[in-house]
Design an enzyme around this catalytic site. Structure first.
Site, PDB file in Angstrom:
ATOM      1  N   SER A 265     -72.513  -0.843 -14.236  1.00 36.02           N
ATOM      2  CA  SER A 265     -73.867  -0.734 -13.692  1.00 36.02           C
ATOM      3  C   SER A 265     -74.639   0.331 -14.455  1.00 36.02           C
ATOM      4  CB  SER A 265     -73.796  -0.356 -12.207  1.00 36.02           C
ATOM      5  OG  SER A 265     -73.366   0.988 -12.101  1.00 36.02           O
ATOM      6  N   LYS A 266     -75.941   0.297 -14.227  1.00 38.33           N
ATOM      7  CA  LYS A 266     -76.832   1.296 -14.814  1.00 38.33           C
ATOM      8  C   LYS A 266     -76.351   2.702 -14.423  1.00 38.33           C
ATOM      9  CE  LYS A 266     -81.181   2.359 -13.154  1.00 38.33           C
ATOM     10  NZ  LYS A 266     -81.274   3.769 -13.485  1.00 38.33           N
ATOM     11  N   ARG A 267     -75.898   2.808 -13.191  1.00 37.58           N
ATOM     12  CA  ARG A 267     -75.418   4.106 -12.703  1.00 37.58           C
ATOM     13  C   ARG A 267     -74.202   4.612 -13.485  1.00 37.58           C
ATOM     14  NH1 ARG A 267     -74.224   2.637  -7.644  1.00 37.58           N
ATOM     15  NH2 ARG A 267     -75.674   0.916  -7.875  1.00 37.58           N
ATOM     16  N   ASP A 270     -75.517   6.140 -16.595  1.00 40.94           N
ATOM     17  CA  ASP A 270     -76.105   7.463 -16.330  1.00 40.94           C
ATOM     18  C   ASP A 270     -74.990   8.491 -16.135  1.00 40.94           C
ATOM     19  OD1 ASP A 270     -78.483   6.164 -16.413  1.00 40.94           O
ATOM     20  OD2 ASP A 270     -78.800   6.115 -14.236  1.00 40.94           O
TER      21      ASP A 270
END
Ligand code: GLU
Length: 509
Positions: A265-267, A270
């Protein structure tokens, strides 16, 4: 899958919903659609699935097309490129869908549901894991539980309603997936999906089937997350158009997070410090920026190559493929069934390979812009080209060129004097003073001559060239890095080389 199995013109579609930036899994879906289409001389269509107005995000569609252009995956048909089946935006096709929903109602394969949001909420509270399905539809307010008159009355009085598919009870739905083979679902596992919403818009489920039919789509590659919806789509195909024309489905395995299980995921990006989107994405509401591969300094050639390798290989051990090679060699039979773990180090490796592989002219402009952002003047184009050629082996991402190449264009900001000082003595000082003179007189300013003169001078001073190279490098570069020191001197030119040697000699006094 053999070519003989394909007797119609291949038409594939990528059907994104414009809900935000494009995750690398989405771009891989585009890529596999594209490769398959091009390999079979077919068409690659982009259809924007924007029927869910609540999830619509400003700028997301432009972002999708910018990503495709960056990757070189040019659609044959799309809202931007036009085509014989326009419009390619579902919101603009709204009037086309209702007749199909009505037909299903007339044939008893769909029904009106009048349940309000509050009523649905109440049921969700009452029944654990509530699904609008064979088990519960009898408890709800719909044309199956109401009389014909009651239903008529609600419809004519303008009561809001949705149309739901009426799934048969306990029926096996089987279809062939190009990656997974035969897949069977039991209809009892699936809910009666909404096909037409209260605002008259179709849901994704109805629109995808109608549009794949109308646009004569032959193959549909999409993410594995759509697999649970497949039985509804297969039934809709059966009810509306007969299964013969149904596209062949291929559900692509997930791209998994590097640590642990589950979808990347994008998370995760990050958290672990790497991009998951193709390009920078700025959320129009929160203004939050999600970094993209492009802005991180990836070349599209590398990005595309890396995506192809996430779940596919050609079986020969070859790793670097151009898009043209991928078109020639891609094979759906070699797409893995299991998820592919994303590895950022490997992604960088691809970029490094491509930087070595590509002509410098391919990325000179991009690197120039990066230098300019740092306020470094690189107007001498010839010089820039030579520098890039010389340092490219040392660069992994485009931004590395700035670090590796700045000293060619401006004096180093810091000089690592501490690495010279302890072994510095008068003999070495004299050597460099002599070297300045020798270099002053040298007729040719070329690396090989500079090296010969350097070594001769060292011998005359009874010094080993090895002891002098490091100080020389630090004088020119500022630190212990960079390509061959004589190549550096050649590019810097006589005046600049002199001025840097003198400056450091002054610091060592
Ligand atoms: N609109 C769906 C999405 O956003 C497309 C799924 C499909 O390809 O059928 O992923």
């Amino acid at each position: 899958m053999t070519d003989t199995a394909i007797n119609k013109k291949v038409r594939v579609r990528f059907a994104p919903s414009p809900t935000g930036g494009l995750h690398l899994g989405g771009v891989r879906t585009v890529l596999f659609n594209y490769l398959f289409a091009k390999q079979h001389g077919g068409d690659f269509i982009v259809r924007i699935e924007d029927t869910d107005q609540t999830r619509f995000v400003e700028g997301a569609e432009d972002y999708i097309f910018e990503t495709l252009a960056w990757c070189g995956l040019v659609p044959d048909e799309s809202p931007l490129h036009g085509g014989p089946f326009a419009p390619y935006r579902q919101s603009e096709r709204k009037p086309m869908y209702k007749e199909y929903a009505d037909r299903l109602i007339a044939e008893g394969k769909a029904y009106y549901a009048f349940d309000t949001a509050e009523e649905l909420d109440a049921k969700r509270k009452e029944i654990n894991n509530f699904q609008y399905s064979h088990a519960t539809r009898g408890l709800m307010k719909n044309s199956l539980t109401l009389t014909i008159d009651e239903t008529e009355h609600l419809l004519t009085s303008g009561a809001p309603y949705v149309i739901r598919i009426l799934l048969p009870e306990n029926q096996e739905v089987t279809f062939n997936d190009l990656i997974r083979g035969e897949i069977t679902f039991n209809t009892n596992q699936v809910d009666d999906k909404v096909l037409l919403k209260a605002d008259g818009m179709p849901t994704y489920h109805l629109a995808v089937v109608v549009d794949d039919y109308k646009m004569q789509i032959t193959h549909a590659f999409r993410g594995e997350e759509w697999l649970p919806s497949a039985p509804v789509h297969v039934l809709l195909w059966q009810y509306l158009f007969g299964l013969e024309n149904m596209p062949q489905w291929a559900h692509l395995p997930l791209i998994l997070k590097p640590d642990g299980n589950g979808k990347l995921s994008k998370r995760d990006g990050d958290r672990l410090g790497f991009p998951t989107f193709a390009l920078d994405w700025v959320d129009p509401k929160t203004k939050e920026v999600t970094i993209g591969f492009r802005e991180r300094g990836f070349m599209p050639e590398a990005f595309v190559n890396m995506l192809a390798a996430l779940g596919w290989n050609d079986g020969t051990g070859q790793e670097v493929f151009s898009l043209e090679e991928l078109v020639a060699k891609f094979s759906i039979d070699r797409v893995h069934k299991g998820g592919a773990k994303f590895d950022y180090e490997k992604a960088k490796w691809y970029n490094q390979e491509w930087l070595k592989h590509l002509p410098v002219s391919r990325y000179k402009g991009l690197v120039k812009a990066l230098f300019e952002q740092k306020g470094i003047d690189v107007t001498d184009d010839k010089k820039l080209e030579r520098v890039l050629e010389l340092v490219k082996e040392r660069c992994v991402l485009l931004n590395d060129f700035v670090e590796q190449g700045s000293f060619f264009f401006k004096q180093p900001e810091t000089i690592d004097i501490a690495s010279i000082q302890p072994k510095w003595d008068e003999k070495k000082n004299l050597f460099f003073v002599e070297l300045l003179r020798a270099y002053e007189l040298s007729t040719l300013w070329e690396a090989s001559d500079l090296e010969v003169e350097f070594k001769e001078s060292a011998a005359a001073h009874q010094l080993k060239p090895g002891e002098l190279m490091l100080p020389f490098r630090i004088m020119l570069v500022g630190g212990k890095f960079g390509p061959g020191v004589f190549e550096i001197a050649e590019i810097l030119g006589r005046d600049e080389t002199h001025s840097r040697i003198k400056k450091v000699l002054g610091m060592l006094e």
